[in-house]
Design a protein around this motif. Structure first.
Motif, PDB file in Angstrom:
ATOM      1  N   UNK A  63       0.843  -1.207   0.000  1.00 19.67           N
ATOM      2  CA  UNK A  63       0.000   0.000   0.000  1.00 19.67           C
ATOM      3  C   UNK A  63       0.873   1.250   0.000  1.00 19.67           C
ATOM      4  N   UNK A  64       0.450   2.236  -0.758  1.00 20.13           N
ATOM      5  CA  UNK A  64       1.177   3.502  -0.811  1.00 20.13           C
ATOM      6  C   UNK A  64       0.600   4.457   0.240  1.00 20.13           C
ATOM      7  N   UNK A  65       1.153   5.666   0.300  1.00 20.28           N
ATOM      8  CA  UNK A  65       0.646   6.687   1.229  1.00 20.28           C
ATOM      9  C   UNK A  65      -0.471   7.508   0.590  1.00 20.28           C
ATOM     10  N   UNK A  66      -0.767   7.254  -0.682  1.00 21.92           N
ATOM     11  CA  UNK A  66      -1.822   8.007  -1.371  1.00 21.92           C
ATOM     12  C   UNK A  66      -3.187   7.425  -1.018  1.00 21.92           C
ATOM     13  N   UNK A  67      -4.189   8.304  -0.936  1.00 21.55           N
ATOM     14  CA  UNK A  67      -5.550   7.887  -0.568  1.00 21.55           C
ATOM     15  C   UNK A  67      -6.466   8.010  -1.772  1.00 21.55           C
ATOM     16  N   UNK A  68      -7.435   7.102  -1.836  1.00 22.33           N
ATOM     17  CA  UNK A  68      -8.426   7.202  -2.894  1.00 22.33           C
ATOM     18  C   UNK A  68      -9.585   8.091  -2.421  1.00 22.33           C
ATOM     19  N   UNK A  69     -10.663   8.165  -3.202  1.00 20.27           N
ATOM     20  CA  UNK A  69     -11.787   9.041  -2.870  1.00 20.27           C
ATOM     21  C   UNK A  69     -12.472   8.622  -1.571  1.00 20.27           C
ATOM     22  N   UNK A  70     -12.352   7.328  -1.262  1.00 20.77           N
ATOM     23  CA  UNK A  70     -12.978   6.842  -0.027  1.00 20.77           C
ATOM     24  C   UNK A  70     -12.070   7.009   1.179  1.00 20.77           C
ATOM     25  N   UNK A 101      -9.132   5.503   1.521  1.00 20.86           N
ATOM     26  CA  UNK A 101      -8.304   4.306   1.735  1.00 20.86           C
ATOM     27  C   UNK A 101      -6.980   4.451   0.984  1.00 20.86           C
ATOM     28  N   UNK A 102      -5.968   3.829   1.534  1.00 22.73           N
ATOM     29  CA  UNK A 102      -4.653   3.863   0.892  1.00 22.73           C
ATOM     30  C   UNK A 102      -4.693   3.042  -0.408  1.00 22.73           C
ATOM     31  N   UNK A 103      -4.094   3.600  -1.450  1.00 21.41           N
ATOM     32  CA  UNK A 103      -4.098   2.925  -2.751  1.00 21.41           C
ATOM     33  C   UNK A 103      -2.893   1.989  -2.855  1.00 21.41           C
ATOM     34  N   UNK A 104      -3.019   0.896  -3.641  1.00 24.39           N
ATOM     35  CA  UNK A 104      -1.891  -0.045  -3.795  1.00 24.39           C
ATOM     36  C   UNK A 104      -0.725   0.603  -4.528  1.00 24.39           C
TER      37      UNK A 104
END
Length: 280
Positions: free
Chosen positions: A236-243, A245-248
């Motif tokens: 998992x990366x430190x980036x978050x999606x719209x929800x 959650x951390x993005x893969x």
């Protein structure tokens, strides 16, 4: 005997000298007359060609032609039958005296063994030249995704990995697996946490992702059954999606993943995995 000596001494000296010269002349004439018979002069035969023939048949042919035969040496040539004549001395069609010895060099029944070097990391051209210097042949070349483009990743004999120091027959064919560079499509970084090292290796191999460094955290008896407790890159990366959650993280085929292993399985808590404390 005394009478014979007395008769000689009674004759004039010049008579004895002439008689002695006559005897010497007769002996010289006899010697040169018999010289051809003694040396076999005139008994010249052409050597038949036996190169490529099986050694027993070649020996019989030469002996029937009036020659002696001796096996002088043996070599290994994979392009001709075993126990076939590789060389003959004198060569075929040479005119020699009957009875002369013909020396044969014969192909070995069993090829000698060669110690295989490690060609991992070599360019394919350098690896081929190295094989030639050992009288080995290069077989098929296949590719798999790897950052080391056109470098040797694996060396195979009869489809089985051959390691440095293993023995292979002289003239054996060695195949190579080369790196093709990174795959074109990105994929999610797989989550290896909680797998055994053996399971993680198999899983990464199925995705054409290569295992990089394997770091042991603490004492480990059997690394194959040790647990993966950390990985790099993380799944998992430190980036978050719209929800939120951390993005893969993303990875390409042929890239490396470093794995950290421990004899203690990671703790699973409320759906997330908690690695054990660092055991440096």
């Amino acid at each position: 005997m005394k009478k014979f000596i007395q008769k000689i001494t009674e004759k004039p000296l010049w008579v004895n000298i002439l008689a002695g010269l006559g005897i010497i002349l007769i002996l010289i004439i006899l010697f040169f007359s018999l010289l051809g018979w003694i040396t076999g002069y005139g008994n010249i035969t052409k050597v038949p060609s036996v190169t490529g023939q099986e050694v027993t048949a070649a020996t019989q042919l030469l002996e029937q032609a009036g020659f002696e035969v001796e096996i002088q040496d043996s070599v290994y040539v994979d392009s001709i039958p075993k126990l076939a004549v590789v060389r003959q001395t004198p060569e075929a069609d040479a005119s020699v005296k009957t009875g002369r010895t013909i020396y044969l060099t014969v192909n070995r029944m069993v090829p000698p063994q060669v110690e295989m070097p490690s060609l991992i990391g070599y360019s394919v051209k350098s690896a081929e030249l190295y094989l030639q210097s050992l009288q080995l042949k290069m077989g098929t070349v296949t590719y798999k995704p790897d950052i080391a483009r056109n470098s040797v990743l694996e060396q195979l004999y009869n489809g089985v990995t051959v390691k440095e120091g293993d023995k292979v027959p002289l003239g054996a064919t060695i195949s190579f697996v080369l790196g093709s560079g990174l795959g074109g499509n990105e994929m999610d970084v797989p989550n290896l946490i909680g797998m055994t090292l053996s399971e993680a290796r198999s899983y990464l191999s199925s995705m054409s992702i290569n295992v990089g460094a394997v770091v042991a955290l603490g004492a480990i008896r059997d690394s194959a059954t040790a647990f993966v407790v950390r990985q790099s890159p993380e799944y998992l990366s430190d980036m978050l999606d719209e929800a939120g959650s951390r993005t893969p993280n993303k990875i390409r085929q042929g890239q490396l993943m470093d794995i950290y292993i421990s004899s203690i399985a990671p703790i699973r808590d409320t759906g997330r995995i908690i690695p054990p404390p660092n055991q440096n």
